[in-house]
Design a protein around this motif. Structure first.
Motif, PDB file in Angstrom:
ATOM      1  N   LYS A   8     -32.535  11.662  11.188  1.00 44.96           N
ATOM      2  CA  LYS A   8     -32.224  11.653   9.764  1.00 44.96           C
ATOM      3  C   LYS A   8     -33.450  11.951   8.912  1.00 44.96           C
TER       4      LYS A   8
ATOM      5  N   PRO B 137     -28.280   7.836  15.335  1.00 43.17           N
ATOM      6  CA  PRO B 137     -29.125   8.265  14.219  1.00 43.17           C
ATOM      7  C   PRO B 137     -30.418   7.455  14.136  1.00 43.17           C
TER       8      PRO B 137
ATOM      9  N   ASN C 219     -29.921  14.018  15.916  1.00 39.14           N
ATOM     10  CA  ASN C 219     -29.662  12.697  15.326  1.00 39.14           C
ATOM     11  C   ASN C 219     -30.884  12.157  14.595  1.00 39.14           C
TER      12      ASN C 219
ATOM     13  N   THR D 107     -34.736   7.338  12.480  1.00 38.34           N
ATOM     14  CA  THR D 107     -35.820   7.803  11.618  1.00 38.34           C
ATOM     15  C   THR D 107     -37.112   7.690  12.401  1.00 38.34           C
TER      16      THR D 107
ATOM     17  N   ALA E  89     -31.309   4.494  12.118  1.00 40.65           N
ATOM     18  CA  ALA E  89     -30.989   5.089  10.821  1.00 40.65           C
ATOM     19  C   ALA E  89     -29.488   5.119  10.563  1.00 40.65           C
ATOM     20  N   LYS E  90     -28.751   4.247  11.249  1.00 39.18           N
ATOM     21  CA  LYS E  90     -27.296   4.236  11.078  1.00 39.18           C
ATOM     22  C   LYS E  90     -26.911   4.025   9.618  1.00 39.18           C
TER      23      LYS E  90
ATOM     24  N   THR F 153     -31.525   8.914   0.493  1.00 40.19           N
ATOM     25  CA  THR F 153     -32.185   8.583   1.763  1.00 40.19           C
ATOM     26  C   THR F 153     -33.652   8.272   1.539  1.00 40.19           C
TER      27      THR F 153
ATOM     28  N   THR G 153     -29.966  13.436   0.492  1.00 40.14           N
ATOM     29  CA  THR G 153     -31.407  13.438   0.751  1.00 40.14           C
ATOM     30  C   THR G 153     -32.176  12.618  -0.280  1.00 40.14           C
TER      31      THR G 153
ATOM     32  N   TRP H 114     -27.245   7.316   7.639  1.00 36.85           N
ATOM     33  CA  TRP H 114     -26.420   8.460   8.020  1.00 36.85           C
ATOM     34  C   TRP H 114     -25.279   8.620   7.023  1.00 36.85           C
TER      35      TRP H 114
ATOM     36  N   GLY I 132     -30.351  17.687  12.489  1.00 31.73           N
ATOM     37  CA  GLY I 132     -29.152  16.867  12.587  1.00 31.73           C
ATOM     38  C   GLY I 132     -28.620  16.776  13.996  1.00 31.73           C
TER      39      GLY I 132
ATOM     40  N   ALA J 296     -36.233  14.859   5.088  1.00 34.49           N
ATOM     41  CA  ALA J 296     -34.932  14.285   5.443  1.00 34.49           C
ATOM     42  C   ALA J 296     -33.850  15.340   5.373  1.00 34.49           C
TER      43      ALA J 296
ATOM     44  N   GLU K  60     -26.302  16.801   9.044  1.00 31.34           N
ATOM     45  CA  GLU K  60     -25.578  15.880   9.930  1.00 31.34           C
ATOM     46  C   GLU K  60     -24.322  16.528  10.507  1.00 31.34           C
TER      47      GLU K  60
END
Length: 369
Positions: free
Chosen positions: A157, A77, A155, A79, A92-93, A103, A100, A96, A152, A120, A126
């Motif tokens: 985000k 994941p 991966n 960004t 972006a782990k 995030t 939204t 995840w 998604g 997002a 996801e």
């Protein structure tokens, strides 16, 4: 058409995801906010096409970027962070699994870009719900054709535009001043300007009922006996702030705070015309606060609220006709207007669980199953 082979699976790395500004996006032209998002659609297998307002398109264009094309798939994941000079891919782990709203709040707080523009996905994108959407802010949704599922599958985000840099030089700035004034005057003199500005699309529910075109109980009827309770104009008393898209004079969006009922003390965003129907009369639900809650839940989980509501109406229709039973629904009562069941189905669709794992594939596939 040129970049994707004919046999491409929409959720494989070969698919491309395109964020493209309108010709006038980010200029001084009124209502010049639009961003178009395209890819091969996982929902239809055909051209995926969605459109969103807000400020992301304008800020993308102000950084000198007309279109952004996402190819391949990240190994984890990520960004995407960019401005006119740099592009960064960030881990972006930790994001995840977040909705939204959280995030975007986390990104702004941690990166320190309070004025940044963000698009997002939520758990729906996801987990590959085929009508997952992409959210810009809390209430601007690129809702249709499953573009959130494509994002998604890569991966990806979120995409973040660091900040507004400068307005692009354009004909609208050089010699369009008089045209802009005339267009603004035309918009504001429209017969529907005052109504739309005050109530948004939610103000037209009773009109649709009076016209005999209000989808009710999965189109079984075209008038709804609960329309007076569903009338979006009744949300005016909860409105705390009006706002809208970049350079749009209508400002049809509204922030709400409920002062009574089950959601007393909570904040929300006023839904638009289509989700008011899809989550309201089409499902036999007349409780305005519940409709707002369910609409906002779809936004947070990253599901197209129109498709989600329509899928629930479809399965409630099957329940009404006796095609589905408690055994099929794991004990869930799908009687028309059951908002608790609707909430459960929305969460199931976002996480591909239970009956929602079938419904999140879209009504056509769900009907075949």
């Amino acid at each position: 058409y040129q970049s994707i082979p004919a046999d491409t699976n929409p959720l494989c790395p070969k698919n491309i995801l395109i964020f493209s500004c309108g010709v006038l996006t980010g200029t001084a032209a009124p209502a010049s906010s639009r961003l178009h998002i395209g890819a091969l659609s996982p929902l239809t297998g055909l051209l995926g096409s969605s459109n969103v307002g807000g400020d992301f398109g304008a800020k993308l264009r102000s950084n000198g970027i007309q279109s952004l094309i996402i190819r391949g798939r990240a190994s984890k994941p990520v960004t995407l962070l960019l401005d006119e000079d740099t592009v960064e891919i960030l881990d972006a782990k930790a994001l995840w699994g977040m909705d939204t709203w959280k995030t975007q709040e986390r990104i702004k707080n941690e990166l320190g870009y309070e004025k940044s523009a963000i698009v997002a996905i939520g758990p729906g994108g996801e987990n590959g719900a085929l009508f997952a959407c992409i959210m810009s802010g809390r209430d601007h949704s690129a809702g249709r054709t499953g573009m959130g599922a494509v994002m998604g599958s890569k991966n990806l985000k979120a995409i973040v535009i660091k900040d507004h840099k400068k307005n692009p030089v354009s004909a609208s700035r050089r010699n369009g001043h008089n045209s802009i004034k005339r267009y603004l005057k035309q918009i504001k003199s429209s017969p529907e300007f005052a109504t739309t500005s005050k109530y948004g699309g939610a103000g037209y529910i009773k009109w649709a009922n009076d016209m005999g075109i209000l989808a009710t109980r999965n189109y079984r009827e075209n008038h709804f006996e609960g329309v007076d309770r569903l009338d979006g104009r009744r949300l005016e008393k909860y409105k705390t702030r009006s706002r809208g898209c970049h350079r749009c004079p209508v400002q049809c969006k509204a922030e709400l705070e409920f002062t009574n009922g089950r959601f007393k003390g909570t904040n929300g965003i006023r839904p638009e015309f289509e989700p008011m129907i899809s989550l309201g009369s089409k499902c036999g639900l007349s409780d305005l606060q519940e409709v707002v809650f369910l609409d906002n839940l779809c936004s947070r989980l990253g599901l197209d609220n129109i498709s989600a509501g329509s899928a629930i109406a479809f399965v409630m229709d099957l329940w009404y006709r006796g095609i589905l039973t408690l055994e099929d629904t794991s004990g869930m009562d799908l009687t028309w207007g059951n908002s608790e069941a609707m909430e459960a189905l929305i969460r199931q669709m976002a996480y591909r669980e239970g009956l929602g794992a079938i419904l999140c594939q879209g009504i056509r596939r769900a009907a075949q199953i």
